[in-house]
Design a protein around this motif. Structure first.
Motif, PDB file in Angstrom:
ATOM      1  N   LYS A 224      15.877  16.489   2.718  1.00 24.02           N
ATOM      2  CA  LYS A 224      15.624  15.679   1.540  1.00 24.02           C
ATOM      3  C   LYS A 224      16.949  15.260   0.917  1.00 24.02           C
ATOM      4  CE  LYS A 224      15.066  19.454  -1.799  1.00 24.02           C
ATOM      5  NZ  LYS A 224      14.186  20.058  -2.779  1.00 24.02           N
TER       6      LYS A 224
ATOM      7  N   ASP B 207      10.099   8.771  13.021  1.00 22.82           N
ATOM      8  CA  ASP B 207       9.283   7.552  13.012  1.00 22.82           C
ATOM      9  C   ASP B 207      10.133   6.305  12.797  1.00 22.82           C
ATOM     10  OD1 ASP B 207       7.041   8.968  13.421  1.00 22.82           O
ATOM     11  OD2 ASP B 207       6.312   8.875  11.357  1.00 22.82           O
TER      12      ASP B 207
ATOM     13  N   THR C 196      10.852  15.858   0.451  1.00 22.11           N
ATOM     14  CA  THR C 196      11.246  16.306   1.778  1.00 22.11           C
ATOM     15  C   THR C 196      10.503  15.504   2.849  1.00 22.11           C
ATOM     16  OG1 THR C 196      11.531  18.509   0.880  1.00 22.11           O
ATOM     17  CG2 THR C 196      11.465  18.318   3.269  1.00 22.11           C
ATOM     18  N   PHE C 197      11.239  15.081   3.847  1.00 17.51           N
ATOM     19  CA  PHE C 197      10.618  14.434   5.010  1.00 17.51           C
ATOM     20  C   PHE C 197      10.793  15.347   6.205  1.00 17.51           C
ATOM     21  CE2 PHE C 197      11.475  10.841   2.262  1.00 17.51           C
ATOM     22  CZ  PHE C 197      10.340  10.067   2.422  1.00 17.51           C
ATOM     23  N   SER C 198       9.733  15.500   6.991  1.00 18.29           N
ATOM     24  CA  SER C 198       9.878  16.326   8.181  1.00 18.29           C
ATOM     25  C   SER C 198      10.696  15.539   9.198  1.00 18.29           C
ATOM     26  CB  SER C 198       8.503  16.667   8.753  1.00 18.29           C
ATOM     27  OG  SER C 198       7.921  15.528   9.315  1.00 18.29           O
ATOM     28  N   ARG C 199      11.239  16.271  10.160  1.00 21.19           N
ATOM     29  CA  ARG C 199      12.054  15.589  11.161  1.00 21.19           C
ATOM     30  C   ARG C 199      11.226  14.578  11.935  1.00 21.19           C
ATOM     31  NH1 ARG C 199      14.890  20.134  14.422  1.00 21.19           N
ATOM     32  NH2 ARG C 199      12.848  21.084  14.164  1.00 21.19           N
ATOM     33  N   ALA C 200       9.936  14.922  12.154  1.00 22.17           N
ATOM     34  CA  ALA C 200       9.073  13.978  12.870  1.00 22.17           C
ATOM     35  C   ALA C 200       8.875  12.696  12.061  1.00 22.17           C
ATOM     36  CB  ALA C 200       7.731  14.635  13.162  1.00 22.17           C
ATOM     37  N   GLN C 201       8.749  12.866  10.740  1.00 17.64           N
ATOM     38  CA  GLN C 201       8.580  11.678   9.895  1.00 17.64           C
ATOM     39  C   GLN C 201       9.835  10.810   9.931  1.00 17.64           C
ATOM     40  OE1 GLN C 201       7.569  13.640   6.254  1.00 17.64           O
ATOM     41  NE2 GLN C 201       5.361  13.436   6.581  1.00 17.64           N
TER      42      GLN C 201
ATOM     43  N   HIS D  82      14.659  24.348   5.058  1.00 17.40           N
ATOM     44  CA  HIS D  82      14.572  25.153   6.264  1.00 17.40           C
ATOM     45  C   HIS D  82      13.186  25.137   6.918  1.00 17.40           C
ATOM     46  CE1 HIS D  82      15.921  28.010   9.142  1.00 17.40           C
ATOM     47  NE2 HIS D  82      14.827  28.712   8.936  1.00 17.40           N
ATOM     48  N   GLY D  83      13.199  24.842   8.206  1.00 17.69           N
ATOM     49  CA  GLY D  83      11.957  24.857   8.966  1.00 17.69           C
ATOM     50  C   GLY D  83      11.117  23.623   8.795  1.00 17.69           C
ATOM     51  N   LEU D  84      11.455  22.772   7.822  1.00 21.67           N
ATOM     52  CA  LEU D  84      10.612  21.607   7.580  1.00 21.67           C
ATOM     53  C   LEU D  84      11.331  20.293   7.864  1.00 21.67           C
ATOM     54  CD1 LEU D  84       8.774  22.629   4.323  1.00 21.67           C
ATOM     55  CD2 LEU D  84       7.722  22.167   6.521  1.00 21.67           C
TER      56      LEU D  84
ATOM     57  N   SER E 187      13.450  14.151  21.412  1.00 15.42           N
ATOM     58  CA  SER E 187      13.367  15.453  20.761  1.00 15.42           C
ATOM     59  C   SER E 187      13.701  15.332  19.282  1.00 15.42           C
ATOM     60  CB  SER E 187      14.340  16.399  21.458  1.00 15.42           C
ATOM     61  OG  SER E 187      14.769  17.378  20.556  1.00 15.42           O
ATOM     62  N   LEU E 188      13.122  16.258  18.516  1.00 15.57           N
ATOM     63  CA  LEU E 188      13.385  16.281  17.085  1.00 15.57           C
ATOM     64  C   LEU E 188      14.855  16.578  16.799  1.00 15.57           C
ATOM     65  CD1 LEU E 188      10.293  18.263  15.773  1.00 15.57           C
ATOM     66  CD2 LEU E 188      10.653  15.815  15.703  1.00 15.57           C
ATOM     67  N   ARG E 189      15.520  17.162  17.796  1.00 12.53           N
ATOM     68  CA  ARG E 189      16.944  17.491  17.636  1.00 12.53           C
ATOM     69  C   ARG E 189      17.758  16.225  17.376  1.00 12.53           C
ATOM     70  NH1 ARG E 189      16.163  22.326  16.553  1.00 12.53           N
ATOM     71  NH2 ARG E 189      14.920  23.463  18.070  1.00 12.53           N
TER      72      ARG E 189
END
Lengths: 224, 354
Positions: free
Chosen positions: A219, A177, A169-174, A214-216, A187-189
């Motif tokens: 993947k 990048d 799993t990769f976070s949206r912030a990752q 969800h929430g993270l 925005s992460l959106r």
């Protein structure tokens, strides 16, 4: 494929880093001391340097500073056991681009190396094959079977990252990048939007699926 | 840390001091008149006023000379010494106090300064040695761990997924990670307890930090089939030391995942509250009795005395120290058999950490 110089006095650790990088499409060379690294740099051109901090004779900080004087743009990644704040600060002051604390995760090492190379605009020519899906990072093209699917660079980068590490799993912030060229206030959106687009484009492809964690983040799961 | 830090130092001479010296001088000056003056009571009134004025002047000259001398020979050096001790207590060992007399007339203050300088130099070298020692220990322990972990994970890539070999290699990797966290915890805790570490306060995004850290536990929650619930907003700005906070979350999360049994659930929630940020880490593990809850922040305390679930009893002690250092709070609510919940509160505004 990038030329990487690995400077680390621990022979075993140096070997495994080189081996791992070479196994994953990079061309890594070992140097066991800063002096040896200088000599290698005279004879070869490197795209990236991975360096230890605590080394005999010339330590990592001094080495990084020297390298910076000669080559201000080459990415330097510190891999070190020191996790105290002072040495981190000192590391970034001596011109280091990224920092990893031992024991390192090899997948993460490769991820960071790739990110640094991309930031330095080093062409990292790689192909990824998942079932009938074929991704070519140099041409920024994806084809499923014989059909080419048009994607933007950002869509490609996100999908490439997800498919390079299936089930991770990769976070949206990752994932954000991957847009390193645009300012960080995005925005992460934006990532959600790109994922939706990718899902639509590959709706008919059943080699892989992009799952929402969800929430993270997201993947990629490869269909068996 | 310093209970007197906001008290203003006061060493000038007050009006009361002046009044006392005036009265004293008046009494002394009028003693001859009292003892030998025959017509003391018939003293001319106008003379008396001039005499009084004269005494006012004399006493003010006296007081100013005395206070000036006191200021130069005592207050000033003491102030220097005070500033120097303050610097040393904050971890700056480069302080040197210049002796006041260089002409061989050595006073007690000079000697005190000299001793102070020697003391600080000693402290400084001990400090450097200690820091080097900590860095060396960390290097010596982590270098072999790094080798073990990287060889195991390279081998794991070759091993067939799901095979027994892959499982064994995963165990090696997990154990090296645990060992590495233990080394970090021990060293950080010693550092925090033995000296005033200067936290490196930065403005950063807590959401990103938490999400990235949660993701490092992905293998564990998949393996134990833990239902993970994450409620973290897109962004939460915070002003603390990000490196130290990593240790807090790492310890709390690793506990939560460690104690939650197969098929349990872990909740991580973060939100903005009125005056700060609140983070909750909740698990459905075995929970703790009230007595255990009282002791978990103590060093080397383990709820499970059998040491069946590996840990070192240092994690929460470190968490507690760091959170106090960041001017935050941590609370635990737990019931046996129902799991535990750790609640961390951190101030949103930048606080001045001593």
């Amino acid at each position: 494929m990038a030329n990487i110089l690995v400077v680390e006095d621990d022979t075993k650790f140096n070997q495994i880093m080189c081996l791992y990088l070479n196994n994953h499409g990079q061309r890594a060379q070992a140097a066991f001391q800063a002096q040896e690294a200088y000599t290698k740099m005279y004879n070869h051109l490197f795209d990236l340097i991975i360096s230890d901090v605590m080394m005999p004779n010339i330590d990592g900080f001094e080495f990084a500073e020297k390298v910076r004087q000669i080559n201000p743009t080459i990415p330097i990644l510190f891999v070190t056991a020191r996790d105290d704040i002072q040495s981190k600060r000192q590391g970034f002051e001596s011109g280091v681009d990224d920092y990893m604390v031992k024991p390192i995760d090899m997948t993460e090492l490769l991820l960071r190396v790739k990110a640094l190379l991309r930031r330095a605009n080093v062409a990292d020519n790689q192909r990824l094959e998942i079932g009938r899906t074929l991704m070519d990072s140099q041409a920024v093209s994806i084809s499923v079977g014989k059909e080419a699917i048009p994607v933007t660079v950002r869509e490609f980068n996100i999908l490439f990252k997800l498919l390079s590490y299936p089930n991770k799993t990769f976070s949206r912030a990752q994932l954000l990048d991957e847009f390193w060229d645009i300012d960080s206030s995005t925005s992460l959106r934006a990532v959600d939007v790109y994922i939706t687009k990718i899902r639509n484009k590959f709706a008919s492809c059943n080699d892989f699926q992009i799952m929402t964690v969800h929430g993270l983040g997201y993947k990629a799961v490869i269909s068996s | 840390m310093n209970p007197f830090k906001h008290l203003q130092t006061r060493n000038s001479i007050s009006p009361w001091d002046y009044l006392w010296s005036f009265l004293l001088l008046t009494v002394i000056a009028s003693l001859p008149a009292f003892l030998y003056g025959k017509r003391f009571l018939q003293l001319n009134n106008s003379y008396f006023k001039w005499y009084l004025l004269y005494l006012v002047l004399v006493s003010s000259i006296f007081v100013s000379i005395v206070s000036y001398r006191k200021y130069v020979t005592f207050d000033l050096p003491i102030r220097h010494l005070n500033q120097a001790t303050k610097k040393v207590s904050q971890g700056d060992f480069s302080v040197y106090l210049q002796p006041i007399h260089n002409d061989g007339n050595i006073s007690d203050l000079d000697q005190m300064f000299e001793n102070f300088n020697t003391m600080v130099a000693e402290l400084g070298s001990a400090e450097t040695m200690k820091n080097d020692f900590v860095a060396n220990v960390s290097h010596e322990f982590k270098a072999p761990l790094a080798v073990i972990k990287s060889y195991a994970s390279t081998m794991q890539e070759e091993a067939e997924a799901g095979s027994e070999l892959a499982g064994s290699l995963q165990t090696i990797i997990d154990q090296t990670d645990k060992m590495a966290l233990l080394v970090t915890n021990v060293l950080k805790l010693t550092k925090i307890e033995t000296q005033a570490v200067q936290p490196n306060v930065q403005d950063y995004d807590l959401s990103r930090q938490l999400t990235d850290l949660i993701l490092t536990f992905e293998k564990i929650w998949e393996e134990k089939q833990i239902a993970l619930q994450v409620e973290i907003p897109d962004q939460l700005r915070l002003q603390t030391d990000p490196e130290m906070m990593v240790l807090v979350w790492q310890n709390l999360l690793s506990n939560a995942f460690k104690f939650t049994p197969m098929g349990g659930s872990v909740t991580v929630a973060a939100k903005q509250v009125d005056d700060g940020i609140e983070v909750r880490v909740k698990d459905t593990g075995p929970g703790m009795s009230e007595e255990t809850v009282k002791k978990i922040f103590e060093k080397f305390y383990q709820g499970d005395q059998s040491h069946a679930t590996s840990g070192n009893g240092l994690g929460l002690a470190l968490v507690d120290r760091i959170i106090h250092l960041m001017a935050g709070t941590i609370s635990v609510s737990s019931k046996l058999g129902q799991g535990s919940e750790f609640k961390v509160w951190l101030p949103a505004k930048k606080i001045n950490i001593i």
